[in-house]
Design an enzyme around this catalytic site. Structure first.
Site, short mmCIF file in Angstrom:
data_model
loop_
_atom_site.label_atom_id
_atom_site.label_comp_id
_atom_site.label_asym_id
_atom_site.label_seq_id
_atom_site.Cartn_x
_atom_site.Cartn_y
_atom_site.Cartn_z
N LYS A 1 11.16 -0.75 0.17
CA LYS A 1 11.01 0.69 0.67
C LYS A 1 12.50 1.64 0.78
CE LYS A 1 9.29 3.01 3.59
NZ LYS A 1 10.68 4.51 4.28
N ARG B 1 1.70 -3.21 12.45
CA ARG B 1 2.34 -4.47 13.29
C ARG B 1 1.05 -5.32 13.49
NH1 ARG B 1 5.72 -1.24 12.64
NH2 ARG B 1 6.62 0.22 14.61
N ARG C 1 10.30 -3.07 10.69
CA ARG C 1 11.08 -4.10 11.26
C ARG C 1 9.53 -5.06 11.85
NH1 ARG C 1 11.71 1.12 15.32
NH2 ARG C 1 9.73 2.11 13.90
N LYS D 1 10.11 11.75 1.01
CA LYS D 1 9.62 12.64 1.07
C LYS D 1 9.84 14.53 1.02
CE LYS D 1 8.26 10.18 5.32
NZ LYS D 1 8.65 8.71 5.60
N ASP E 1 9.72 21.18 -0.41
CA ASP E 1 10.94 22.44 -0.85
C ASP E 1 10.26 22.97 -1.81
OD1 ASP E 1 13.39 23.97 -1.54
OD2 ASP E 1 14.25 22.16 -0.90
N THR F 1 2.30 8.75 10.39
CA THR F 1 2.12 8.29 11.75
C THR F 1 2.80 8.17 13.27
OG1 THR F 1 3.47 6.12 11.08
CG2 THR F 1 0.74 6.42 10.10
N ASP G 1 11.36 6.64 -0.40
CA ASP G 1 11.07 7.42 0.24
C ASP G 1 11.51 8.72 1.04
OD1 ASP G 1 9.29 7.94 2.88
OD2 ASP G 1 9.84 6.95 4.12
O1 C5P Z 1 9.72 0.04 11.53
P1 C5P Z 1 8.25 0.71 10.40
O2 C5P Z 1 7.11 -0.19 10.15
O3 C5P Z 1 7.24 1.26 11.84
O4 C5P Z 1 8.65 0.90 9.26
C1 C5P Z 1 7.85 1.66 9.06
C2 C5P Z 1 8.91 3.36 7.92
O5 C5P Z 1 7.67 3.41 6.98
C3 C5P Z 1 9.84 3.72 8.11
O6 C5P Z 1 10.78 3.97 7.10
C4 C5P Z 1 9.55 5.03 8.28
O7 C5P Z 1 10.23 6.03 7.58
C5 C5P Z 1 8.94 4.92 6.78
N1 C5P Z 1 7.39 6.16 7.32
C6 C5P Z 1 6.30 5.60 8.16
N2 C5P Z 1 5.61 7.69 8.34
C7 C5P Z 1 4.77 7.91 6.95
C8 C5P Z 1 5.66 7.21 6.22
C9 C5P Z 1 6.47 6.73 5.75
O8 C5P Z 1 6.62 5.21 8.36
N3 C5P Z 1 3.99 8.50 6.78
#
Ligand code: C5P
Length: 237
Positions: free
Chosen positions: A36, A183, A213, A65, A68, A122, A63
């Site tokens: 992504k 996670r 992460r 998002k 507009d 989220t 991504d």
């Molecule tokens: O590090 P982590 O797993 O929290 O990263 C989540 C990734 O998913 C980030 O790139 C964030 O921008 C993306 N994301 C998100 N929630 C969404 C859509 C995308 O956390 N609803």
């Protein structure tokens, strides 16, 4: 076929340079996952990052998002298709006209990207959502935005895996669920609020799991990806 049940992982390339991303990409395999590209990398490096990473064989979820006016979003979605993206997202809260414009952008393409709508991020909690003016429970808003996305012609939604029990009975088998906020047991939530483990996301019917992460900061990204792929094979919807 674009939907590979045995390859559910989408790794977020949340890096500030293409150079850093390419170093990380050496540790993973396009046969085992998608990637992504989000705002951080896209704003720093632009479309050349998409093209370069695509040329390495990775399917790319762009991504950005989009949210507009319908005409602008339609044009942006088309530009993302021209770049060769595999998946593109828009904010479902952009409304029906915007979602239909995004969907129309792909109506006549032979191999269009998958188009998914972001429901409620989220990172949002119930209280934070009310603070920005949403009425009703967070889950009700996710449900409404999911139905709006589906009836506007989108291929799926982005939501928390925690909401899938509520959503999957409403949408049928072809509609995709993409779940960030994943996670492993015992890991920090960081800035996310509505998190799930990979196992519970897959059990609840997630088609794709977005992990940033948890994978990019891991000492062995490939074994984490393979672990989730194995879980997915044993947990088919
Ligand atoms: O590090 P982590 O797993 O929290 O990263 C989540 C990734 O998913 C980030 O790139 C964030 O921008 C993306 N994301 C998100 N929630 C969404 C859509 C995308 O956390 N609803």
């Amino acid at each position: 076929m674009k939907i590979n049940k045995n390859k559910p992982v989408i790794v977020a390339l949340d890096f500030s340079s293409l150079k850093e991303s390419l170093i990380f990409l050496e540790s993973i395999d396009p046969e085992l996952c998608q990637v992504k590209i989000g705002k951080q990398l896209f704003v720093s490096e632009g479309p050349q990052a998409v093209k370069k990473i695509n040329s390495l064989g990775f399917n790319i979820f762009l991504d950005l998002k989009f949210h507009d006016i319908p005409n602008t979003v339609e044009a942006a979605c088309l530009a993302a298709a021209d770049l060769g993206c595999w998946m593109v997202n828009v904010h479902a809260s952009g409304g029906r006209a915007m979602l239909e414009a995004a969907s129309n952008a792909y109506a006549n393409l032979r191999n269009p990207p998958l188009l998914v709508g972001v429901t409620v991020l989220t990172s949002f909690s119930e209280q934070q959502l009310q603070e920005v003016g949403y009425v009703g429970a967070l889950e009700d808003n996710v449900r409404k935005l999911t139905i709006l996305s589906q009836t506007s012609g989108l291929d799926g939604v982005v939501c928390s895996a925690r909401e899938l029990g509520l959503l999957s009975p409403l949408t049928g088998n072809q509609f995709l669920f993409v779940t960030p906020g994943v996670r492993f047991e015992g890991e920090s939530k960081n800035d996310q609020n509505r998190v799930s483990t990979p196992e519970s996301a897959l059990k609840n019917g997630a088609d794709y799991l977005v992990l940033g992460r948890s994978i990019s900061a891991s000492s062995d990204p490939l074994s984490r990806i393979s672990l989730i792929n194995d879980l997915s094979i044993n947990t088919q919807r």
